[in-house]
Write an enzyme that holds these catalytic residues in place. Structure first.
Site, PDB file in Angstrom:
ATOM      1  N   GLU A  35       2.056   7.092   4.434  1.00 51.05           N
ATOM      2  CA  GLU A  35       1.076   6.222   5.070  1.00 51.05           C
ATOM      3  C   GLU A  35       1.232   6.374   6.580  1.00 51.05           C
ATOM      4  O   GLU A  35       2.339   6.221   7.104  1.00 51.05           O
ATOM      5  CB  GLU A  35       1.287   4.761   4.669  1.00 51.05           C
ATOM      6  CG  GLU A  35       0.244   3.830   5.263  1.00 51.05           C
ATOM      7  CD  GLU A  35       0.450   2.369   4.893  1.00 51.05           C
ATOM      8  OE1 GLU A  35      -0.327   1.534   5.403  1.00 51.05           O
ATOM      9  OE2 GLU A  35       1.377   2.067   4.123  1.00 51.05           O
ATOM     10  N   ARG A 262      15.485   6.079  -3.869  1.00 51.49           N
ATOM     11  CA  ARG A 262      15.225   6.384  -2.465  1.00 51.49           C
ATOM     12  C   ARG A 262      16.544   6.526  -1.711  1.00 51.49           C
ATOM     13  O   ARG A 262      17.611   6.175  -2.228  1.00 51.49           O
ATOM     14  CB  ARG A 262      14.359   5.300  -1.834  1.00 51.49           C
ATOM     15  CG  ARG A 262      15.009   3.926  -1.772  1.00 51.49           C
ATOM     16  CD  ARG A 262      14.066   2.900  -1.192  1.00 51.49           C
ATOM     17  NE  ARG A 262      14.667   1.578  -1.184  1.00 51.49           N
ATOM     18  CZ  ARG A 262      14.050   0.486  -0.776  1.00 51.49           C
ATOM     19  NH1 ARG A 262      12.807   0.572  -0.355  1.00 51.49           N
ATOM     20  NH2 ARG A 262      14.659  -0.682  -0.797  1.00 51.49           N
ATOM     21  N   LYS A 272       9.822   0.473   8.185  1.00 49.73           N
ATOM     22  CA  LYS A 272       8.950   0.832   9.314  1.00 49.73           C
ATOM     23  C   LYS A 272       8.604  -0.399  10.152  1.00 49.73           C
ATOM     24  O   LYS A 272       8.510  -0.329  11.378  1.00 49.73           O
ATOM     25  CB  LYS A 272       7.655   1.473   8.799  1.00 49.73           C
ATOM     26  CG  LYS A 272       7.769   2.916   8.372  1.00 49.73           C
ATOM     27  CD  LYS A 272       6.370   3.422   8.046  1.00 49.73           C
ATOM     28  CE  LYS A 272       6.391   4.774   7.383  1.00 49.73           C
ATOM     29  NZ  LYS A 272       5.039   5.192   6.973  1.00 49.73           N
TER      30      LYS A 272
END
Length: 665
Positions: A35, A262, A272
């Site tokens: 994204e 992850r 983020k």
């Protein structure tokens, strides 16, 4: 991916099984779908490495697809940065695509679902929706707009697209099952009104598709064979498949979603949103600040693509979450730079050294080896003269026999030069040493324990050195429920030094990497100019945190468990199982505090076997629930096993167990 792998990781095993069951190798296609709402960070390198690594391994195409469905947070700057980072890592994508490429097709499919009675416009407030959606253990209830007619839904949805409604006034939901065990299947949102400018489609759209609706359908349009996601998307797989069920053509390839753990790194923030806060609050100087875990920050600090790829390969592909020690990343860059970085001499904390028996006007250009690890690196010339700089900490007037650097009356070897002996010192009015007077000997074959680096004062180049350390002092700065992660900022994460470097560095280019002998690895920063050299410290020659961390851990254990510190944390936790639910209230409260402390030192793999504890052993199940609660607070993602364990506990007759289960459900 390395060709030296001896076994396939579990995703490759899935692919191999699919190929064995008839899938054509030509049908393999992967994607990396970031994204564009921030810069890529070290956590993304695992997803990048897996998808592009599989592409390399199977000689299959990999799409770079930007998931640009939220114009409120996305910018072209981030698109450009992501492309630069992936290319810098050495990966090549087949097609550059955007979810916004499919806005019309997604809209058309949404209209189709409405016509099929499988989607409807909901006009409730977000609070009302949340209330009627239920909980993980309680089913939801149908909302008042769930049974709107197809005609009304079509009309409202078209008017949403036309911009007639305000944000939050209406949404489009899939019509699945409000009583479904998986809350994600309880009529998920497909579209919302967002009257924001989009970086690609401008103001063409004022409704935007949600991730779950966009994800699988985009994979299908692109004919992605294996859609690889991080583990938090595992509960989404059922919805991914349901949405595909509505549109797939039997003659086309159907994407398969699979999940991997992850990458979590100690002393590091991966959110983020939180990284953006560091930038906006001026804690760091932009997304590419060398203290940031972003790929651009690591690049500016001096990390190499090879070191990062080696790190990702070393971490491997796992099915369960874990936290990787940042020292492994630092080890990988040391290993890489040790082989490739030229050796040079620089003095960061200088004191003047005068060789009194060396001629005042004499200058020798001595041979210095560029890299003993690389035979082809050759030699360079370094100037030697009567007056030199050495590091202040390399000299003591008096020192023990274990001090192998320079002391009065002692000898050391100057790197690539002569042996010197300290004879006397000069001091200023405050008693600080300003000069060390030495004599030198040309008998350089003698064995001397200490070797110092140095630079000739007359030839030295001034340089600004930015000495970086870890940005946080806590291993898991965002895992404390009662504290803001900003409280753990390391106040000593940046130290700016005026240093002196050998003249061979005068023409060093931005990005060039070097080993400052005996000090660490450094690279030329983007701010460097022909008039002002600027170097960043990439990493020290040794892990200085390794000396601190074990000592701290030992002290904590000694204070917290003076009688049990010879046993592992999980064994200490188990020991409470037989008695916990029979303890008096005050003792049980003390035991719970102790359990929560111990839980910080156990892994999920150690706790999961306790999920199968017999129903009769309620004490063990309670202490397992308490331990699990700490792991979840510290960032562990819920999976099917965890959800099942909690669900069974909520139905138990033991009130203490039910109470602990409710606390984390």
């Amino acid at each position: 991916m390395s060709e030296e792998r001896k076994s396939l990781h579990f995703i490759e095993q899935i692919i191999e099984e699919d190929l064995a069951n008839g899938m054509s190798k030509n049908s393999l296609r992967f994607r990396f779908p970031p994204e564009p709402n921030g810069y890529l960070h070290i956590g993304h390198t695992k997803a990048i490495g897996i998808s592009f690594g599989l592409g390399e391994y199977y000689n299959a195409p990999v799409n770079l697809r930007f998931d640009d469905t939220n114009p409120a947070k996305e910018e072209q700057e981030y698109v450009d940065a992501i492309k630069e980072d992936i290319a810098w890592l050495g990966y090549k994508w087949d097609k550059e695509l955007f979810s916004s490429d499919y806005f019309q097709q997604l809209y058309d499919w949404a209209v189709y679902l409405i016509k099929e009675g499988k989607a409807y416009v909901d006009s409730q407030s977000s609070e009302a929706m949340a209330e009627q959606k239920g909980t993980p253990t309680q089913p939801g209830i149908d909302g008042p707009y769930r049974n709107r007619s197809i005609e009304e839904n079509l009309d409202l949805f078209e008017r949403m697209k036309a911009g007639e409604f305000n944000e939050g006034e209406h949404i489009l939901r899939a019509k699945i099952d409000m009583q479904h065990v998986n809350m994600l299947m309880r009529d998920p949102i497909m579209y919302r009104v967002l009257k924001k400018h989009h970086h690609r489609t401008a103001n063409d759209w004022c409704i935007y598709p949600m991730y779950d609706w966009t994800h699988g359908e985009s994979d299908y349009i692109e004919q992605i064979s294996h859609s690889l996601c991080s583990l938090e998307f595992k509960p989404h797989r059922e919805l991914y498949d349901w949405f595909l069920d509505q549109v797939v053509d039997a003659d086309k390839l159907r994407p398969k979603q699979r999940e991997f753990a992850r990458l979590n790194l100690s002393y590091t923030i991966m959110s983020k949103r939180k990284l953006l806060k560091l930038v906006e609050d001026g804690v760091v100087n932009g997304w590419d600040d060398p203290r940031m875990p972003t790929i651009s920050g690591l690049r500016r600090r001096g990390y190499t693509p090879n070191a990062i790829r080696k790190f990702v390969e070393t971490v491997g592909v796992a099915k369960r979450e874990n936290i990787i020690d940042v020292s492994l990343l630092e080890f990988c860059i040391r290993e890489d730079l040790n082989k490739t970085a030229p050796r040079v001499m620089a003095v960061l904390n200088p004191v003047k050294l005068v060789i009194t028996n060396y001629p005042e006007d004499k200058v020798e250009w001595l041979d210095a080896e560029n890299n003993q690890e690389d035979e082809s690196a050759g030699f360079r010339k370094v100037p030697f003269s009567r007056e030199l700089y050495i590091e202040k900490e390399d000299f003591k007037e008096e020192a023990s026999n274990k001090f192998f650097r320079l002391k009065l009356g002692g000898e050391v070897r100057l790197k690539n030069a002569y042996i010197i002996k300290a004879e006397s010192v000069l001091k200023d009015a405050d008693g600080h040493i300003t000069e060390i007077h030495c004599t030198y000997s040309e008998a350089t074959e003698r064995r001397i324990k200490g070797t110092l680096h140095w630079v000739s004062i007359a030839h030295a180049e001034k340089a600004e050195v930015r000495e970086y350390d870890r940005l946080f002092v806590d291993e898991a700065p965002d895992s404390h429920p009662d504290k803001d992660f900003m409280e753990f900022i390391n106040p000593k994460s940046l130290k700016i030094i005026e240093a002196f470097v050998e003249p061979s560095l005068k023409d060093a280019k931005i990005g060039d990497r070097f080993q400052f002998q005996r000090l660490g690895y450094f690279n030329v920063d983007d701010d460097s100019t022909s008039d002002q050299l600027v170097f960043n410290k990439t990493v020290g020659l040794r892990d200085t945190w390794a000396k601190v961390k074990p000592q701290q851990t030992t002290n904590q254990n000694q204070q917290k468990q003076p009688q049990q510190n010879n046993r592992s944390a999980i064994e200490q936790i188990k020991s409470y199982g037989k008695k916990y639910d029979r303890l008096p209230d005050d003792k049980r409260a003390e035991a719970k505090v102790e359990l929560q402390k111990l839980a910080k030192n156990v892994s999920y793999d150690e706790v999961e076997p306790l999920f199968n504890t017999s129903v009769k052993k309620s004490g063990t199940r309670i202490i397992t629930m308490i331990t699990l609660g700490v792991l979840l607070k510290n960032g562990l993602e819920k999976n099917d096993a965890i959800n099942d364990f909690i669900a069974k506990a909520l139905e138990d007759k033991n009130a203490l167990l039910v109470e602990e289960a409710k606390a984390i459900s």
